[in-house]
Design an enzyme around this catalytic site. Structure first.
Site, mmCIF file in Angstrom:
data_model
loop_
_atom_site.group_PDB
_atom_site.id
_atom_site.type_symbol
_atom_site.label_atom_id
_atom_site.label_comp_id
_atom_site.label_asym_id
_atom_site.label_seq_id
_atom_site.Cartn_x
_atom_site.Cartn_y
_atom_site.Cartn_z
ATOM 1 N N GLY A 1 1.578 7.677 71.478
ATOM 2 C CA GLY A 1 0.246 8.238 71.372
ATOM 3 C C GLY A 1 -0.828 7.367 71.993
ATOM 4 N N SER A 2 -1.987 7.337 71.359
ATOM 5 C CA SER A 2 -3.179 6.759 71.976
ATOM 6 C C SER A 2 -3.170 5.251 72.122
ATOM 7 C CB SER A 2 -4.416 7.186 71.179
ATOM 8 O OG SER A 2 -4.608 8.578 71.288
#
Length: 584
Positions: free
Chosen positions: A290-291
């Site tokens: 993810g981020s």
């Protein structure tokens, strides 16, 4: 007269001679009888002495050999450790995490068992955990050696001895013991009943451990390991997760101070390592992170010069590519500066930044960061990253925010360490390393100036962005949250996710990278039903940093003066400080 006297004398002499001969004969008989009796006594005594000597010799044999092959014995001083054939494993401070202790194991020579059924019944009476049917089969084999039970306790050995069953004997062996139970299960691993390493460091260094008296010293600090495990256990229980992973690594040497994977197991209990609990999520598992990947995207864009800290991108509208749509979790719906893209965790801004770097440029930097090859660490359980074979433009965009590429937590930790330490990638290690050794193991992957800027951006994420809950009193933490939906059979699932946070501290002069990941957390009332990286994983890192800082002698910062030059340049280009809502 003289004639008469002579006759008398001769007559007397002839009468005395038979009586003297009789006495002589009787004395000879007595002497022979005494000689015979004495000889018989000597022979009897010798026989008795020989018998006692044989019994004594057998007792000595039993004590020395345990009734089996001869083993080397040494005089052990009181309080000293018995001589064993497998070396200890210790942590970086010398605390024992794996050792061997002498034990006795029971075996039988079936050819000497007089009544197998009776022997089985009597053995079951003192060793009730044995299966009688299996035991009876072993006792009836046409063999001269068969194991009945390995690793008897002293009490069990005593009770079996009391049975006095012919054909049974003991053999001296060793048992591997792990004093800290499950605390280091996935790092140290375990051995089988023959003392052969079959997982973890025990397997990786099996030959070295078996052939050395010197302990193997790990980089792990069991104090930090315990802190990380406690925090992850708490998070898994609170959020009803299926597992978790955590890492603490020295940013300059690559040494791993903590490596936790949940669920874990107790290596002291045979069979406790099931499929799930034996799986090392830190090195074997690969996940879409993810981020957290946005830090790598920003670093490569700044380092390549396609954008600078004053630049930005339009994030006012979603990006549509074929059947895909890229959106922001909490959209700002406006033009965002590079610092704002990181603070607000904008997928749209990251995708456009990656497009400027280009497909080949992105691949090159990810390769430099160690994202495209398995982590090179001293464990047999290492997973290979997953990434597209056909790397298209859409892949470049999704990979920019951590989707479409799966890496192990240890790979991510190594990349973030290089990003924060001045731009040098160092090989991770589970072995204690001299600081001077690290100079030989680094590879520059970023310009020092890029690393300096990234440290400022990481600090802004914690003070004004999605990572606020990673703050630790007295210690300046910088990092990035990550939340990624897990891929299912029919695509990504919004009810199953990976929540993570990766950070460095003290961010003004980083010494350690700290990573926490929780697998499939569920939102709860306290978090307003959020189960994202900022709510779930960031607090784990904050708590670990607050506890390990004083433990490792890191002086806390009394005020935030050191933060100002670190973030001032980036902060000038942040128009708003974000919002209280949680982003990815």
């Amino acid at each position: 007269m003289s004639t008469a006297n002579h006759a008398a004398t001769r007559s007397t002499g002839s009468a005395a001679t038979p009586r003297g001969a009789t006495r002589i004969r009787m004395d000879g008989v007595r002497k022979r009888a005494l000689d015979i009796g004495r000889n018989r006594l000597l022979v009897t005594g010798a026989v008795i002495l020989l018998a006692f000597g044989s019994v004594g010799a057998r007792l000595v044999d039993l004590m020395i050999t345990d009734g089996s092959t001869l083993v080397r014995t040494e005089i052990v001083k009181p309080g000293s450790r018995p001589v064993v054939s497998r070396a200890d494993i210790v942590d970086r401070n010398g605390f024992v995490v794996a050792t061997s202790l002498p034990i006795s194991s029971l075996y039988a020579d079936p050819s000497k068992i007089l009544d197998a059924s009776e022997a089985a019944d009597r053995l079951i009476s003192v060793l009730p955990e044995l299966d009688r049917r299996v035991l009876l089969e072993k006792l009836q084999l046409e063999r001269q050696f068969v194991w009945l039970k390995r690793g008897l306790t002293p009490e069990e050995k005593y009770e079996v001895n009391r049975l006095g069953i012919p054909g049974l004997a003991f053999r001296r062996e060793e048992s591997r013991v792990y004093p800290h139970g499950p605390l280091l299960a996935h790092v140290v691993g375990y051995t089988d009943t023959d003392d052969k390493g079959i997982a973890g460091v025990e397997r990786q260094f099996n030959d070295a451990l078996a052939g050395s008296a010197e302990p193997l010293q790990l980089s792990i600090d069991i104090r930090v390991q315990s802190l990380m495990r406690d925090e992850l256990v708490r998070a898994v229980e609170e959020f009803g997760a299926i597992g978790a992973a955590g890492v603490v690594a020295d940013i300059e040497t690559g040494e791993i101070l903590a490596m936790v994977s949940l669920p874990d197991f107790d290596p002291n209990i045979a069979g406790s390592a099931g499929d799930e609990s034996a799986f090392n999520r830190v090195t074997k598992g690969v996940y879409e992170m993810g981020s957290t990947f946005k830090l790598l995207t920003a670093a490569m864009a700044l380092d390549a010069g396609v954008v600078d800290i004053t630049g930005g991108y339009d994030a006012s509208k979603p990006i549509r590519v074929a059947r895909f749509t890229i959106t922001d979790y909490h959209p700002e719906n406006r033009w965002l500066t590079v610092p704002e893209i990181i603070i607000h965790s904008s997928n749209i801004g990251s995708a456009k930044m990656a497009l400027d770097v280009g497909i080949e440029g992105q691949q090159d930097y990810l390769r430099r960061f160690g994202m495209l090859s398995p982590a090179d660490v001293e464990l047999p359980e290492v997973g290979a990253p997953l990434y597209p074979r056909r790397w298209r433009e859409i892949n470049t965009m999704t990979i920019s925010f951590g989707h479409g590429i799966a890496v192990s937590p240890l790979q991510l930790v190594g990349g973030i360490a290089a990003l924060a330490n001045g731009g040098v990638l160092r090989k991770p290690t589970l072995l204690a390393r001299r600081t001077s050794d690290a100079q030989l193991l680094g590879e520059r992957v970023l310009k020092p100036r890029t690393s300096e800027i990234m440290r400022g951006l990481m600090r802004l994420v914690v003070t004004r962005g999605t990572g606020r809950k990673a703050n630790a009193d007295g210690y300046m933490v910088g990092g990035k949250t990550g939340t990624a939906d897990k891929l299912g059979a029919a695509g990504y699932r919004d009810d199953k996710r990976i929540a993570s946070f990766v950070g460095a501290f003290p961010i003004q002069a980083p010494q350690y990278v700290v990573f926490a990941m929780v697998d499939e957390p569920k939102g709860i009332k306290r978090t307003f039903n959020y189960a994202t990286g900022g709510w779930v994983a960031a607090p784990v890192v904050g708590n670990v940093v607050a506890a390990m800082g004083p433990l490792l002698g890191i002086q806390p910062t009394q005020d935030q003066e050191d933060e100002r030059p670190l973030v001032a340049e980036a902060a000038r280009f942040v128009k708003t400080w974000g919002r209280d809502g949680e982003a990815q």
